[in-house]
Each structure stands twice: as structure tokens, then as C-alpha cells.
Design a protein around this motif. Sequence first.
Motif, PDB file in Angstrom:
ATOM      1  N   ILE B  76       0.850  -1.208   0.000  1.00  0.00           N
ATOM      2  CA  ILE B  76       0.000   0.000   0.000  1.00  0.00           C
ATOM      3  C   ILE B  76       0.880   1.252   0.000  1.00  0.00           C
ATOM      4  O   ILE B  76       0.599   2.220  -0.728  1.00  0.00           O
ATOM      5  CB  ILE B  76      -0.966  -0.024   1.209  1.00  0.00           C
ATOM      6  N   GLY B  79       2.189   1.607  -3.351  1.00  0.00           N
ATOM      7  CA  GLY B  79       1.094   2.043  -4.227  1.00  0.00           C
ATOM      8  C   GLY B  79       0.818   3.537  -4.087  1.00  0.00           C
ATOM      9  O   GLY B  79       0.421   4.197  -5.044  1.00  0.00           O
ATOM     10  N   SER B  83       0.321   6.233  -7.053  1.00  0.00           N
ATOM     11  CA  SER B  83      -0.876   7.089  -7.164  1.00  0.00           C
ATOM     12  C   SER B  83      -0.490   8.560  -7.213  1.00  0.00           C
ATOM     13  O   SER B  83      -0.996   9.322  -8.042  1.00  0.00           O
ATOM     14  CB  SER B  83      -1.800   6.870  -5.965  1.00  0.00           C
ATOM     15  N   SER B 217      -6.486   4.018 -10.679  1.00  0.00           N
ATOM     16  CA  SER B 217      -6.841   2.778  -9.990  1.00  0.00           C
ATOM     17  C   SER B 217      -7.801   1.942 -10.849  1.00  0.00           C
ATOM     18  O   SER B 217      -7.719   0.716 -10.860  1.00  0.00           O
ATOM     19  CB  SER B 217      -7.425   3.067  -8.609  1.00  0.00           C
ATOM     20  N   TRP B 233      -2.791   0.299  -6.013  1.00  0.00           N
ATOM     21  CA  TRP B 233      -3.989   0.015  -5.218  1.00  0.00           C
ATOM     22  C   TRP B 233      -5.045  -0.689  -6.071  1.00  0.00           C
ATOM     23  O   TRP B 233      -5.744  -1.582  -5.601  1.00  0.00           O
ATOM     24  CB  TRP B 233      -4.542   1.326  -4.630  1.00  0.00           C
ATOM     25  N   PRO B 254      -6.487  -1.659   0.605  1.00  0.00           N
ATOM     26  CA  PRO B 254      -6.200  -0.838  -0.594  1.00  0.00           C
ATOM     27  C   PRO B 254      -7.382   0.054  -0.972  1.00  0.00           C
ATOM     28  O   PRO B 254      -7.202   1.205  -1.378  1.00  0.00           O
ATOM     29  CB  PRO B 254      -5.942  -1.876  -1.702  1.00  0.00           C
ATOM     30  N   ALA B 257      -7.435   2.991   1.215  1.00  0.00           N
ATOM     31  CA  ALA B 257      -6.348   3.920   0.833  1.00  0.00           C
ATOM     32  C   ALA B 257      -6.812   4.818  -0.309  1.00  0.00           C
ATOM     33  O   ALA B 257      -6.614   6.043  -0.276  1.00  0.00           O
ATOM     34  CB  ALA B 257      -5.105   3.132   0.436  1.00  0.00           C
TER      35      ALA B 257
END
Lengths: 314, 280
Positions: B76, B79, B83, B217, B233, B254, B257
Motif C-alpha cells: 500500500i 502504491g 498514485s 486505480s 492500489w 487498498p 487507501a
Amino acid sequence: MKLIVTRVLSVIPVLFGLCVLSYTLLAMIPGDPITAMLGMDATPEAIAALRAKFALDEPLPLRFISWFGHLLIGDLGRSIQSGRPVLSMVMTAMVPTMQLGLAALLISLVIAIPAGVISAARRNSVADYSVSLISLAGLSLPSFWLAILLVLFLSIRLQIFPSSGYVPIGEDPVGALRHITLPAITLGVAMAASTMRMTRAAMLDVLNADYIRTARAKGLPFRRVVWKHALRNALIPVTTLVGLQLGQLMGGVVVTETVFAWPGIGKLTVDAIFARDYPVVQGAILASAVLFVFINLATDLLYATLDPRLRKRA
Amino acid sequence: MTTAPASHSLIRRLVEDSRSAFGMALVSILVLAAVFGPVLSSYAPDAADFMATLAPPSADHFLGTDDLGRDVLSRILSGARVSLLVGVISVGGAVLFGLPIGLVAGYLGGRTDAVLMRCMDVLLAFPGILLALGITAALGASLTNTIIAIAVINTPTIARVTRAQTMLVSSLDYVKANRALGFSNLTIMTRSVLPNALSPVLVQASLLLASSIITESYLSFLGLGVQPPTPTWGSMLRDAISFIDQATWLAWFPGAAIFLTVLGFNIFGDGLRDRLDPRD
């Protein structure tokens, strides 16, 4: 009338642009669809024959002109994978997508309109803050996460709804309703979030108008003024947003349909991308974009019809 | 006597508003997670441990492990970096292209405006995720192409906002005076119009960060975004579906998040709009 004609004509260059872009974009896809279709062991003769059949040897502009000419008579080509006409595949897939879109719209309106009205009528109350918080949360919620959580709780744990699949409404109405519920909630929640915000803002505008003060001064009950007098006018801008959202829904359906194995246009697009089925990807993306353009056009025209000020200006 | 710069005053006003402060806090957590991720977790995001597959959250693995025994927390945190990177660079790219397009269209008007805006209309006519799918399908699924795809779908929005604000500013007296004084169009656009047209663009860019993170995502979830072994994620959620009845933590964390990050950017963007955009 002039407004309607101008708006309808403005769609033509956009539609042509959509055709050019969707064709050029997909023609750039890496990897040869013929190799993907015939496999690595295919003979050069078989590859050449199939390339000629799908006109993949010709230069891009020529291929576009030929494709566009066929498009004008409703021929989107044939699927490289199945050989079926793309138009028929797209039309078949549009039915479940439309059903899903309408069910999501219904769910969103049932949640959003009362919530938005109550929020505006009781401004700065706990109810108002709760609605604002819920709408912000709804806007930030990734739809596929919501889809997974719905499957986990309502499908796997409580076993109320099936986790995936589609049943045509004509065959089994109850089964169809059970299958559509989870994907429709997934899509409907995000739509409800924006509609809630818009309804609240529109209602606040209207509730400050002179005619509402007059209605209150005449002694009409507040509830009647809100639900009968104010809501009717507040719904005009909300209609526009709902129309735009219905168009944007085309994006959301891609993920939702993939999670719930819903055989709509979104799933068709994703499956075709993985299969490198050029004509189907082109057809599906183009059909979705054209539908999006027409929904926006219809929304604009409906708005012009609903709002007398706009008619007068035109 | 010295006065505080406008940016300091803006940040102070945002912090004083509890809602904006909450949004800023969530965004700050994301930035810290992205920057200090490798330090915060003792496991490498792609280190498999076949003795600890699908382990629930525990003292060893705070957020549990996945089907290959990889630490969910490390993935995470990793990730978060993807992101943030995709969000910031794709929105930056959209501003880089959309801002000049909107500025030129809004300032020059006429045919230039009509041609540029019709091109933007075509891009806007595609539902965002479908255009992004088409672009990543055409260019291939990778981090760079995901950024390009999201930048392309965001460009018309930035161009439209810039154009609207440019048209508004261009009609003001001081711009007309500059024209009468004989300044070139380029000078007027960059020195007189642009600085006064930036606020709504900044607000729009902050809101686009949220939608860009969601789009990234979505693409990763569909397998058309950033490719393995880089954890994202979206791809973590896709993998979670196969184990949803045995390992719910693979879906919870995830997803949370993404939700909290997007919520943070949305609240922050709302707060920024309340303070910067005169139209609202």
C-alpha cells in the motif's frame, strides 16, 4: 428553434472528430491482431490472406475512408475473433448497459432528491452536515471497491443477491431484478452523491427567491412550499446534471460490468481490448461516445425546454 | 513593514477551516507515505514469503499478507507512490498543454478559438475512462502510458477553464489599455492575462488530482494500467477478488487507501475553490 438547430448542428463536427480519433487511436494498438487470432504457428500465406481480408495492408488514411464509408451505412465491420457483425454485438451489449444505467439512475434519484431537499430546507442542521458528508464520501468512493464490498456482504455473507451474471428481464423478471441490484447500487451511489449536492445548491437558490417568501407570507405551510413550490423549479438544473451523469455513467459501467460479469458495452470493450479485436473495440468505444454525445444533446434541449428564460433568450 | 506572501495567507486560511485542514491532513499522509514508504515498512513490497501466505493482520504484518505472502502494508505504501506520481504528473501534463490552449483560444477568439475548442470538444465527448482505455490499449499498458492517457483526458477540462477565465480577464480595462499601448499579444497573454486567470485553473487542477487517482486505480484494476510487479492500489483490489471469502483485508485496506486519498483531495479542492474561485 434557432437554439435547437444550432445545438444539433454543433454535434456534427464532434461526431466526425470522434470517428477520426477512435479509428486512429485503435489503429495504433501494438501487436498484430492476425497473429493473436491465428497463433504463432500460422503460415505466412494464412496471415497474408487474413490481413488482406481485413484490409490491414492498406495505408491508414485509406483504411479510415473505407471504414467511414461503411460506417455511414451502419456497417462497423466484423469481429476478428468471432466473425460476428460489430454493430449487432454493440447493439446486443447496449441493452444490458441501458437497463443498468436506468436502474442506477432510479436508485440515485430515490436517494438524492429527498436528501438534497431535506439538507437545504434544514440548512446548517445535523441533517444538512450529514448529507454533505455522505455526498462527499460518495464522490470519493471508488466504484469497484464498493462493488467488492457489496459482493462480500450481500452476496457471499448474507447470500441475498447473486455476485455476478445477467438474466434477461423477459425470461425471469425476479431473477433479473436480483442480478441487477448490486451493479445498480454500485453505479447509483456515485450518481446520488453529485445529484444530492446539486439538489441542495439548487434548492438553496430557490428558497431565497421572492416568490417563495411570498408563498410563506401568505401562510402556506413550510413543507408544502418546499416540496411543491421550490422543488419544481430546483429540479431544472438538477435535470441537466442528471443528464450529464447519465452520459458519464458510460465510464463507470466499464468497471462495474467487469466486476459483475454484466454483458454490457463496458465489458465488451474490455474483453475486446484483451483479445486485440480492433473492430469491436472501435465499434464499442465509438458507440459509447456517440451515445454520450446524444445524451448530452438531449439534456441541453430538455433544459432549454424546461427553462422559459433560456427559450426567451434564444 | 513586510507583508506575508499571498500563498502563506491562503495556507493559513485553509488550515483555519477545519474541513480544509482535514483534507490537507489526508493529502499530507499520502505524501509522507509516498516519500517515506520504504522506511516505514520492514518488508520489500514484492518480497514473497510462502510460509506466510494470506496471513491476517498481526504484529508481524500490520495489514496482513496476500496470496504470495507479500506484506500488504508495504504494497500500500508503494502504491501511494504510484498514485501520487500518476496524479501529479498527469495533472501537470494537462496544465502544460491545456493552459496554453485555453489561453490562446480565449484571448485570440475567432477561428483560432473555434478550431482549438472543437478539438477539445472531441476529447470531452469521450467518457474519460473509455478514452483512457483506448489510449492505454493503443500505446500499451505501463506507468508512462497511464500518465499520458490521464493527462490527455484532463487536458480539455483545463483548457476550458483557462479559456473561460481568459475571456473574462481579456475584457477588463487594464488589458484593453495594454493593447492600446501596443504590447504584443504574447506579452499581454503571459504578463497581464495569465497571472489573473490562474486561480480557477489551480482549483480545477486540485480537483482533477482526485479524479486522476481514481482513473489510475480503474486502469490498474482492469489490468490496463501500471503493470506488475509494481504494486498499485487498483491491481491489489483486482487480486483481492479471488480471495474475497478468505482474506477480506486484501480488499479493505487498498480500497480504504484510495477512498481516503480521493476524499482528501476532494475536500482540499473544495476548500481551495471556496477561497480562490470568485465565481463560487
